[in-house]
Design an enzyme around this catalytic site. Structure first.
Site: not given
Length: 230
Positions: A86, A203, A205
Protein backbone atom coordinates in the site's frame (compact mmCIF):
# COMPACT_ATOMS: atom_id res chain seq x y z
CA UNK A 1 15.01 -15.14 7.40
CA UNK A 2 15.64 -11.84 9.12
CA UNK A 3 13.07 -9.22 8.16
CA UNK A 4 13.26 -5.48 8.60
CA UNK A 5 9.99 -3.53 8.80
CA UNK A 6 10.47 0.17 8.13
CA UNK A 7 8.58 2.66 10.28
CA UNK A 8 7.87 6.14 8.91
CA UNK A 9 6.01 8.88 10.80
CA UNK A 10 2.43 7.94 9.91
CA UNK A 11 2.98 4.22 9.29
CA UNK A 12 0.06 2.29 10.76
CA UNK A 13 0.48 -1.24 9.45
CA UNK A 14 3.99 -1.89 10.69
CA UNK A 15 2.74 -3.70 13.81
CA UNK A 16 0.51 -5.92 11.65
CA UNK A 17 3.44 -6.89 9.43
CA UNK A 18 5.63 -7.61 12.46
CA UNK A 19 2.86 -9.71 14.04
CA UNK A 20 2.42 -11.91 10.97
CA UNK A 21 6.12 -12.42 10.34
CA UNK A 22 7.19 -12.84 13.97
CA UNK A 23 4.22 -14.33 15.81
CA UNK A 24 2.48 -16.34 13.10
CA UNK A 25 5.46 -17.40 10.99
CA UNK A 26 8.23 -17.47 13.57
CA UNK A 27 10.69 -15.22 11.74
CA UNK A 28 13.21 -12.80 13.21
CA UNK A 29 11.98 -9.22 12.73
CA UNK A 30 13.52 -5.84 13.52
CA UNK A 31 11.90 -2.44 13.22
CA UNK A 32 13.86 0.08 11.16
CA UNK A 33 13.19 3.75 11.94
CA UNK A 34 13.06 5.99 8.88
CA UNK A 35 16.12 7.98 10.07
CA UNK A 36 18.28 4.86 10.46
CA UNK A 37 21.19 4.04 8.19
CA UNK A 38 21.89 0.60 9.67
CA UNK A 39 19.76 -2.13 8.08
CA UNK A 40 20.95 -4.54 10.81
CA UNK A 41 21.84 -7.32 8.41
CA UNK A 42 18.30 -8.05 7.28
CA UNK A 43 17.55 -10.39 4.39
CA UNK A 44 14.23 -8.86 3.42
CA UNK A 45 12.78 -5.36 3.90
CA UNK A 46 9.08 -4.52 4.22
CA UNK A 47 7.73 -1.01 3.72
CA UNK A 48 4.29 -1.17 5.36
CA UNK A 49 1.05 0.63 4.74
CA UNK A 50 -0.15 3.80 6.40
CA UNK A 51 0.05 7.51 5.77
CA UNK A 52 3.75 8.35 5.82
CA UNK A 53 4.21 12.03 6.61
CA UNK A 54 0.45 12.46 6.42
CA UNK A 55 0.41 11.76 2.66
CA UNK A 56 1.26 15.44 2.09
CA UNK A 57 2.21 16.41 -1.48
CA UNK A 58 1.59 12.87 -2.78
CA UNK A 59 1.43 9.56 -0.98
CA UNK A 60 5.00 8.39 -0.44
CA UNK A 61 6.55 11.53 -1.92
CA UNK A 62 8.16 12.73 1.32
CA UNK A 63 8.99 9.29 2.72
CA UNK A 64 10.96 8.62 -0.43
CA UNK A 65 13.54 11.13 0.92
CA UNK A 66 13.83 9.61 4.40
CA UNK A 67 17.47 8.80 5.27
CA UNK A 68 16.85 5.05 5.32
CA UNK A 69 15.77 5.12 1.67
CA UNK A 70 19.39 5.71 0.63
CA UNK A 71 20.25 2.38 2.23
CA UNK A 72 17.17 0.62 0.84
CA UNK A 73 17.91 1.77 -2.70
CA UNK A 74 21.47 0.45 -2.37
CA UNK A 75 20.18 -2.76 -0.79
CA UNK A 76 17.80 -3.30 -3.72
CA UNK A 77 20.44 -2.45 -6.31
CA UNK A 78 22.63 -5.12 -4.73
CA UNK A 79 19.87 -7.70 -5.15
CA UNK A 80 18.23 -7.45 -1.72
CA UNK A 81 14.52 -8.21 -1.43
CA UNK A 82 12.15 -5.31 -0.79
CA UNK A 83 8.35 -5.41 -0.49
CA UNK A 84 6.10 -2.35 -0.37
CA UNK A 85 2.50 -2.79 0.78
CA UNK A 86 0.00 0.00 0.00
CA UNK A 87 1.79 3.17 1.16
CA UNK A 88 5.02 1.19 0.88
CA UNK A 89 4.21 0.51 -2.78
CA UNK A 90 3.69 4.24 -3.28
CA UNK A 91 7.08 4.97 -1.67
CA UNK A 92 8.80 2.48 -3.97
CA UNK A 93 7.32 4.03 -7.11
CA UNK A 94 8.28 7.51 -5.88
CA UNK A 95 11.83 6.25 -5.29
CA UNK A 96 12.04 4.80 -8.80
CA UNK A 97 12.49 1.26 -7.51
CA UNK A 98 9.25 0.17 -9.19
CA UNK A 99 7.76 1.33 -12.49
CA UNK A 100 4.56 3.36 -12.77
CA UNK A 101 2.73 5.57 -10.30
CA UNK A 102 -0.25 5.46 -7.94
CA UNK A 103 -2.90 8.07 -8.68
CA UNK A 104 -6.08 9.06 -6.87
CA UNK A 105 -8.78 6.42 -7.02
CA UNK A 106 -11.01 6.86 -10.02
CA UNK A 107 -13.99 7.74 -7.82
CA UNK A 108 -11.85 10.20 -5.81
CA UNK A 109 -12.86 8.46 -2.58
CA UNK A 110 -10.98 6.48 0.05
CA UNK A 111 -11.86 2.79 -0.36
CA UNK A 112 -11.72 0.30 2.50
CA UNK A 113 -13.13 -3.15 1.76
CA UNK A 114 -12.26 -6.67 0.71
CA UNK A 115 -11.35 -7.27 -2.92
CA UNK A 116 -10.11 -10.29 -4.84
CA UNK A 117 -6.90 -10.58 -6.79
CA UNK A 118 -4.98 -13.37 -8.42
CA UNK A 119 -1.34 -13.99 -9.24
CA UNK A 120 -0.26 -13.32 -12.82
CA UNK A 121 3.10 -15.06 -12.70
CA UNK A 122 4.91 -17.73 -10.72
CA UNK A 123 8.23 -16.17 -11.69
CA UNK A 124 8.67 -14.13 -8.51
CA UNK A 125 9.44 -14.91 -4.90
CA UNK A 126 6.16 -13.27 -3.87
CA UNK A 127 3.96 -15.45 -6.08
CA UNK A 128 6.04 -18.58 -6.66
CA UNK A 129 3.87 -20.79 -4.45
CA UNK A 130 0.47 -19.28 -5.29
CA UNK A 131 -1.97 -21.08 -7.59
CA UNK A 132 -2.57 -18.61 -10.47
CA UNK A 133 -6.20 -19.71 -10.63
CA UNK A 134 -6.86 -18.91 -6.98
CA UNK A 135 -8.71 -15.67 -6.23
CA UNK A 136 -7.28 -14.31 -2.99
CA UNK A 137 -9.61 -12.27 -0.79
CA UNK A 138 -7.52 -9.40 0.57
CA UNK A 139 -8.57 -6.04 2.07
CA UNK A 140 -7.66 -2.70 0.55
CA UNK A 141 -7.59 0.69 2.30
CA UNK A 142 -6.36 3.53 0.15
CA UNK A 143 -7.23 6.80 -1.54
CA UNK A 144 -4.42 6.69 -4.11
CA UNK A 145 -4.30 3.13 -5.41
CA UNK A 146 -5.04 3.76 -9.07
CA UNK A 147 -2.00 2.21 -10.76
CA UNK A 148 -0.86 4.02 -13.89
CA UNK A 149 2.00 3.59 -16.34
CA UNK A 150 2.73 5.27 -19.66
CA UNK A 151 2.09 3.05 -22.72
CA UNK A 152 5.77 2.23 -23.29
CA UNK A 153 6.28 1.42 -19.59
CA UNK A 154 3.12 -0.68 -19.51
CA UNK A 155 4.27 -2.62 -22.58
CA UNK A 156 7.64 -3.26 -20.94
CA UNK A 157 5.97 -4.44 -17.72
CA UNK A 158 3.81 -6.89 -19.64
CA UNK A 159 6.58 -8.02 -21.98
CA UNK A 160 8.86 -8.75 -19.02
CA UNK A 161 6.20 -10.52 -16.97
CA UNK A 162 6.40 -7.98 -14.14
CA UNK A 163 2.71 -7.88 -13.21
CA UNK A 164 2.35 -9.75 -9.91
CA UNK A 165 -1.40 -9.47 -9.28
CA UNK A 166 -4.53 -8.26 -11.04
CA UNK A 167 -7.86 -7.43 -9.44
CA UNK A 168 -10.52 -10.03 -10.19
CA UNK A 169 -13.94 -11.12 -8.98
CA UNK A 170 -14.55 -13.96 -6.53
CA UNK A 171 -14.53 -16.48 -9.38
CA UNK A 172 -11.19 -15.20 -10.68
CA UNK A 173 -12.52 -13.24 -13.66
CA UNK A 174 -10.52 -10.09 -14.44
CA UNK A 175 -13.24 -7.59 -15.27
CA UNK A 176 -13.82 -3.85 -15.12
CA UNK A 177 -16.40 -4.37 -12.35
CA UNK A 178 -13.76 -6.12 -10.22
CA UNK A 179 -11.40 -3.15 -10.47
CA UNK A 180 -11.86 -1.11 -7.25
CA UNK A 181 -9.84 1.98 -8.08
CA UNK A 182 -9.43 2.34 -11.85
CA UNK A 183 -5.96 0.78 -12.07
CA UNK A 184 -4.81 0.31 -15.64
CA UNK A 185 -5.37 -3.28 -16.81
CA UNK A 186 -6.62 -4.16 -13.30
CA UNK A 187 -3.02 -4.17 -12.05
CA UNK A 188 -2.80 -4.57 -8.27
CA UNK A 189 0.95 -5.09 -7.99
CA UNK A 190 4.21 -5.24 -9.94
CA UNK A 191 7.87 -6.12 -9.49
CA UNK A 192 11.03 -4.62 -10.92
CA UNK A 193 12.85 -6.13 -13.87
CA UNK A 194 15.39 -7.81 -11.58
CA UNK A 195 12.48 -9.41 -9.70
CA UNK A 196 13.71 -8.53 -6.22
CA UNK A 197 11.53 -5.46 -5.50
CA UNK A 198 7.77 -5.97 -5.16
CA UNK A 199 4.79 -3.75 -4.53
CA UNK A 200 1.02 -4.06 -4.34
CA UNK A 201 -1.88 -2.11 -2.86
CA UNK A 202 -3.90 -4.82 -1.01
CA UNK A 203 -3.01 -5.69 2.61
CA UNK A 204 -2.17 -9.40 3.07
CA UNK A 205 -1.03 -8.72 6.65
CA UNK A 206 -4.67 -7.93 7.47
CA UNK A 207 -5.81 -11.29 6.12
CA UNK A 208 -3.37 -13.75 7.66
CA UNK A 209 -4.93 -14.83 10.95
CA UNK A 210 -7.86 -17.11 11.68
CA UNK A 211 -8.92 -14.61 14.35
CA UNK A 212 -10.02 -12.21 11.58
CA UNK A 213 -11.70 -14.98 9.61
CA UNK A 214 -9.41 -14.74 6.58
CA UNK A 215 -6.01 -16.31 6.00
CA UNK A 216 -5.68 -15.77 2.23
CA UNK A 217 -2.88 -13.28 2.79
CA UNK A 218 -0.67 -15.98 4.32
CA UNK A 219 -0.15 -17.41 0.83
CA UNK A 220 2.02 -14.40 -0.03
CA UNK A 221 4.15 -14.58 3.12
CA UNK A 222 4.51 -18.35 2.82
CA UNK A 223 5.67 -17.89 -0.76
CA UNK A 224 8.38 -15.53 0.51
CA UNK A 225 9.48 -18.14 3.05
CA UNK A 226 9.83 -20.74 0.29
CA UNK A 227 13.22 -19.09 -0.27
CA UNK A 228 14.52 -20.55 2.98
CA UNK A 229 12.50 -23.75 2.89
CA UNK A 230 13.78 -24.78 -0.54
Amino acid sequence: MKFGVVVFPGSNCDADAVYVLEKLLGQQVVRLWHKDHDLQGVDFIVLPGGFSFGDYLRSGAIARFSPIMQEIIQFAENGGYVLGICNGFQVLTEAGLLPGALLHNENRKFICRNIHMKAQTNNSLITAQINPERALKIPIAHGEGNYFAEPDVLKSINDNNQVLFRYCDEAGNITADANPNGSIENIAGVCNIKRNVFGFMPHPERASDSLVGNEDGLAIFESILSLVKA
